[in-house]
Design a protein around this motif. Structure first.
Motif, short mmCIF file in Angstrom:
data_model
loop_
_atom_site.label_atom_id
_atom_site.label_comp_id
_atom_site.label_asym_id
_atom_site.label_seq_id
_atom_site.Cartn_x
_atom_site.Cartn_y
_atom_site.Cartn_z
N ASP A 124 46.64 23.76 -11.57
CA ASP A 124 47.84 22.94 -11.45
C ASP A 124 48.81 23.62 -10.48
N PRO A 125 49.06 23.02 -9.30
CA PRO A 125 49.91 23.68 -8.31
C PRO A 125 51.35 23.86 -8.78
N GLN A 126 51.75 23.13 -9.83
CA GLN A 126 53.11 23.25 -10.35
C GLN A 126 53.27 24.44 -11.29
N GLN A 127 52.15 25.06 -11.68
CA GLN A 127 52.20 26.21 -12.59
C GLN A 127 51.88 27.50 -11.84
N GLU A 128 52.16 28.60 -12.51
CA GLU A 128 51.88 29.90 -11.93
C GLU A 128 50.37 30.10 -11.81
N PRO A 129 49.90 30.75 -10.75
CA PRO A 129 48.47 31.04 -10.62
C PRO A 129 47.97 31.87 -11.80
N VAL A 130 46.74 31.64 -12.21
CA VAL A 130 46.18 32.40 -13.33
C VAL A 130 45.84 33.82 -12.92
N TYR A 131 45.22 33.98 -11.75
CA TYR A 131 44.77 35.31 -11.31
C TYR A 131 45.69 35.81 -10.20
N ASP A 132 46.96 36.00 -10.55
CA ASP A 132 47.96 36.37 -9.55
C ASP A 132 48.24 37.87 -9.51
N ARG A 133 47.54 38.66 -10.36
CA ARG A 133 47.73 40.11 -10.36
C ARG A 133 46.37 40.80 -10.46
N PRO A 134 46.20 41.91 -9.76
CA PRO A 134 44.90 42.60 -9.77
C PRO A 134 44.41 42.94 -11.17
N GLU A 135 45.32 43.31 -12.05
CA GLU A 135 44.89 43.71 -13.39
C GLU A 135 44.24 42.56 -14.17
N LYS A 136 44.67 41.32 -13.88
CA LYS A 136 44.03 40.17 -14.53
C LYS A 136 42.59 40.00 -14.05
N ILE A 137 42.40 40.21 -12.76
CA ILE A 137 41.06 40.09 -12.18
C ILE A 137 40.15 41.19 -12.71
N ILE A 138 40.68 42.40 -12.80
CA ILE A 138 39.89 43.51 -13.31
C ILE A 138 39.55 43.29 -14.79
N ALA A 139 40.46 42.69 -15.55
CA ALA A 139 40.16 42.38 -16.95
C ALA A 139 39.02 41.37 -17.04
N ALA A 140 39.01 40.35 -16.16
CA ALA A 140 37.93 39.36 -16.14
C ALA A 140 36.62 40.04 -15.74
N PHE A 141 36.69 40.93 -14.76
CA PHE A 141 35.52 41.67 -14.31
C PHE A 141 34.94 42.50 -15.46
N GLU A 142 35.80 43.19 -16.19
CA GLU A 142 35.34 44.04 -17.29
C GLU A 142 34.74 43.21 -18.42
N ALA A 143 35.25 42.00 -18.63
CA ALA A 143 34.65 41.12 -19.63
C ALA A 143 33.23 40.73 -19.21
N SER A 144 33.04 40.51 -17.91
CA SER A 144 31.69 40.22 -17.41
C SER A 144 30.79 41.44 -17.60
N LEU A 145 31.31 42.63 -17.33
CA LEU A 145 30.52 43.84 -17.55
C LEU A 145 30.01 43.92 -18.98
N ARG A 146 30.90 43.63 -19.93
CA ARG A 146 30.50 43.71 -21.35
C ARG A 146 29.42 42.69 -21.66
N ARG A 147 29.58 41.46 -21.17
CA ARG A 147 28.55 40.44 -21.45
C ARG A 147 27.22 40.80 -20.79
N LEU A 148 27.28 41.37 -19.60
CA LEU A 148 26.07 41.74 -18.88
C LEU A 148 25.45 43.05 -19.39
N GLY A 149 26.20 43.80 -20.17
CA GLY A 149 25.69 45.05 -20.70
C GLY A 149 25.39 46.08 -19.63
N THR A 150 26.24 46.15 -18.63
CA THR A 150 26.02 47.05 -17.50
C THR A 150 27.32 47.77 -17.15
N GLU A 151 27.19 48.86 -16.41
CA GLU A 151 28.38 49.61 -16.00
C GLU A 151 28.86 49.22 -14.61
N TYR A 152 28.08 48.41 -13.91
CA TYR A 152 28.49 47.98 -12.57
C TYR A 152 27.88 46.62 -12.27
N ILE A 153 28.47 45.91 -11.31
CA ILE A 153 27.93 44.65 -10.80
C ILE A 153 27.68 44.85 -9.32
#
Length: 314
Positions: free
Chosen positions: A91-120
């Protein structure tokens, strides 16, 4: 199975990969986890070394299935995943969801946990937005993740040339994932030449145009509820593409199916590193992998293709 360089990343990949969207179970009709695991296992047996998934595929379910396949042989498989769409309100009228690096890194780390790996190996921004702050946030997060050694290469999954240029503003973009097929040759106009010029690897999604290019659909085909193709038969373009399939069928034979022709077409482009058709069964995977043969296409094949689905190749 033939292998190719993933651009300038230093990563080698099988030219036919495994696209793991369908096995998420939420967008392509019914699928059994046991069949999905068997399909991936068969892919690896046949030389596939590249698996592409995303946090939104089955709300993370695809990643958990990939985790089961890579366990115990992580170093033999190039794993790609994507972030940026999970929970995105667009929604362009709302704030972006991934507007800070830490949010992206949190999403990345969630993927790491689901994938069961230390790197992608390859981590993509899954773009479907137009917010400069998100671009900068991803670029910052990408740089940090590469410096920490938690990703080997970074990229964007988009069909928008402007996004590709934005993400490569510092020359740090390693890979682009885009939609490219016999029925969608738009990328030949700009993105593919740009990637070839800048040494950016190309991962082709949709090489079979969501199954259309297998030639198995007809005017009577019906797709189940929950399938992204559910409304196709009511669309005006559907019959047009069915007609194009019939014109291309003359290029298929006992030794090459229409789907294999379609995969060979995208692999024939010099910018392409790997095509990632989906597969819900071992039989589908076998058909896909058999496209990795030489020669790919003859001049006669290309002339006929140009008549039926003209593009922008030079």
């Amino acid at each position: 199975m033939e292998h190719r360089a993933l651009g300038k990343s230093g990563i080698q990949v099988s030219e036919i990969g495994f696209g793991a969207w369908a096995i998420g179970g939420d967008a392509w009709g019914p699928v059994e986890d046991s069949a999905s695991l068997s399909a991936m296992e068969r892919a690896l047996d046949l030389g596939v070394t590249f698996i592409d998934t995303a946090d939104v595929y089955g709300n993370g379910h695809s990643e958990t299935l990939v985790a089961q396949i890579i366990k115990g042989r992580r170093d033999q498989i190039v794993v790609a995943s994507k972030g940026g769409l999970m929970g995105h309100h667009r929604d362009p009228q709302q704030e972006p969801v991934y507007d800070r690096p830490e949010k992206i890194i949190a999403a990345f780390e969630a993927s790491l946990r689901r994938l069961g790996t230390e790197y992608i190996d390859v981590y993509f921004d899954h773009i479907w937005w137009n917010a400069p702050r998100e671009t900068e946030a991803f670029l910052t997060a990408f740089a940090q993740l590469k410096q920490e050694g938690r990703v080997r290469a970074v990229g964007v999954s988009t069909d928008d040339f402007a996004y590709v240029q934005q993400f490569n503003q510092g020359g740090t973009l390693d890979v682009v994932q885009l939609d490219y097929s016999l029925l969608n040759r738009k990328a030949e106009q700009d993105i593919l030449p740009y990637c070839l010029e800048h040494g950016i690897g190309v991962v082709v999604r949709g090489p079979l145009s969501k199954g259309m290019l297998t030639g198995k659909f007809s005017p009577e085909t019906r797709f189940p509820e929950g399938d992204v193709r559910h409304n196709w038969p009511q669309e005006a373009w559907y019959q047009t593409q069915l007609d194009q399939m019939e014109q291309l069928r003359v290029l298929s034979s006992a030794n090459r199916s229409l789907g294999q022709l379609a995969l060979q077409f995208v692999l024939n482009h010099p910018a392409v590193s790997v095509a990632i058709p989906g597969g819900k069964t071992p039989e589908q995977v076998e058909q896909n992998v058999q496209a990795s043969i030489r020669p790919l296409l003859t001049e006669q094949d290309l002339r006929q293709i140009e008549i039926v689905t003209p593009g922008a190749r030079t």
